[in-house]
Design a protein around this motif. Structure first.
Motif, PDB file in Angstrom:
ATOM      1  N   THR A  97       3.223   6.529 -15.370  1.00 14.01           N
ATOM      2  CA  THR A  97       3.160   5.638 -14.204  1.00 14.01           C
ATOM      3  C   THR A  97       3.618   6.344 -12.945  1.00 14.01           C
ATOM      4  O   THR A  97       3.032   6.166 -11.869  1.00 14.01           O
ATOM      5  N   SER A 145       1.031   6.763  -9.985  1.00 15.68           N
ATOM      6  CA  SER A 145       1.321   6.069  -8.727  1.00 15.68           C
ATOM      7  C   SER A 145       1.451   7.049  -7.569  1.00 15.68           C
ATOM      8  O   SER A 145       0.976   6.789  -6.459  1.00 15.68           O
ATOM      9  N   VAL A 198       1.862   1.637  -2.841  1.00 15.53           N
ATOM     10  CA  VAL A 198       2.777   1.768  -3.971  1.00 15.53           C
ATOM     11  C   VAL A 198       2.687   0.533  -4.863  1.00 15.53           C
ATOM     12  O   VAL A 198       2.615   0.635  -6.099  1.00 15.53           O
ATOM     13  N   ALA A 223      -0.604   0.635  -6.717  1.00 15.86           N
ATOM     14  CA  ALA A 223      -0.615   1.584  -7.834  1.00 15.86           C
ATOM     15  C   ALA A 223       0.115   1.025  -9.055  1.00 15.86           C
ATOM     16  O   ALA A 223      -0.289   1.279 -10.191  1.00 15.86           O
ATOM     17  N   PHE A 224       1.170   0.255  -8.816  1.00 13.12           N
ATOM     18  CA  PHE A 224       1.938  -0.287  -9.933  1.00 13.12           C
ATOM     19  C   PHE A 224       1.281  -1.528 -10.542  1.00 13.12           C
ATOM     20  O   PHE A 224       1.376  -1.732 -11.753  1.00 13.12           O
TER      21      PHE A 224
END
Length: 293
Positions: A74, A78, A222, A225-226
């Protein structure tokens, strides 16, 4: 003189913000409370045999090596999606901001990918890069590159990064382009008269004035991306091959809905929420200091 909005009825302001409050409570606070509650209990798939276990779910999770593998994936995923996505979007915005023939057409084409849902983008790229019938895979094989994301974990990670960036680049592009067009042309012209070249004018004038837009997009990307890339992973790789693309948000779904580990999945969601909140706090606490408003 400072202008203030006044309402004849005292209840009107509360009525106006009530829909947003209801949406926030129903779709954020209530699910958050449910996740926190389920993270400290164990129960079967049908919601029965509930047992309060305090922090056992978290302890088991933090002793699971596969969870740390997912964290590592991750972080890499990310970082690549956020940094490369912003860099490519800024480059496209700078190029589209130039006065050239057909600029409006280029801008319209660059906006189109944002209309594609992440799950649909994953399916489309899955066909294009399919190792058996994919057009792009066939062309790559023609130049000596054997691209098979179904069996190669590194190639699968590269592919989901490409799809995630492609799906988000239009959103970033719109804000960067709007930011560039809001910069007074007189500043750019004055720098040009002083002898500053295009690169110097961009880094010394345009880039600092774009910092509020860049900071906003950094926070958004951010979080994207998560969380927002779940559809890409679910439709393209399902976390494989060999858990190579099993990012945290997909692991929450996979362990909870497929593995029926509701307590462990809830503990993962609580930790993931805490990580994102911490990252957002760090960005506002430290990075915002360098923003020129």
């Amino acid at each position: 003189m400072e202008k203030r909005v006044t309402f004849n009825e005292r209840w009107l302001p509360y009525l106006l913000v009530a829909p947003q409050i209801v949406i926030t409570v129903v779709f954020f606070f209530w699910p958050t409370g449910q996740a926190i509650f389920q993270s400290v209990i164990t129960e079967d798939a049908f919601g029965g045999n509930t047992k309060f276990v305090w922090f056992e779910n978290f302890a088991h999770l933090l002793n699971d090596s596969s969870y740390y593998d997912s964290v590592r994936i991750t972080v890499v995923f990310s970082f690549l999606v956020a940094t490369l996505g912003l860099a490519i979007s800024l480059l496209l915005a700078v190029m589209a901001d130039r006065i050239i023939r057909g600029a409006s057409t280029y801008k319209s084409i660059l906006v189109w990918p944002y209309a594609v849902a992440p799950a649909v983008a994953g399916v489309v790229f899955g066909f294009l890069f399919n190792p058996s019938v994919g057009t792009v895979s066939w062309m790559l094989k023609g130049i000596g590159i054997d691209f098979n994301y179904v069996t190669n974990g590194n190639q699968a990670l590269i592919l989901v990064v490409i799809v995630a960036i492609w799906n988000q680049v239009s959103y970033n592009f719109l804000f960067f382009l709007a930011g560039l067009q809001s910069i007074p042309k007189s500043l750019i012209e004055a720098a040009a008269i002083d002898g500053a070249g295009p690169g110097r004018r961009f880094w010394d004038i345009a880039f600092p004035l774009l910092s509020p837009t860049g900071f906003f997009l950094l926070v958004i990307n951010v979080n994207y991306a998560f969380f927002g890339t779940f559809g890409v992973i679910a439709s393209l790789t399902q976390g494989g091959p060999g858990q190579a693309t099993n990012i945290l948000v997909y692991k929450v779904y996979n362990d909870g809905f497929r593995g029926q580990d509701l307590g462990g999945s809830s503990a993962q969601s609580v930790i993931l929420m805490a990580i994102v909140i911490l990252l957002t706090f760090i960005q506002f606490r430290f990075i915002e200091r360098r923003v020129h408003y």
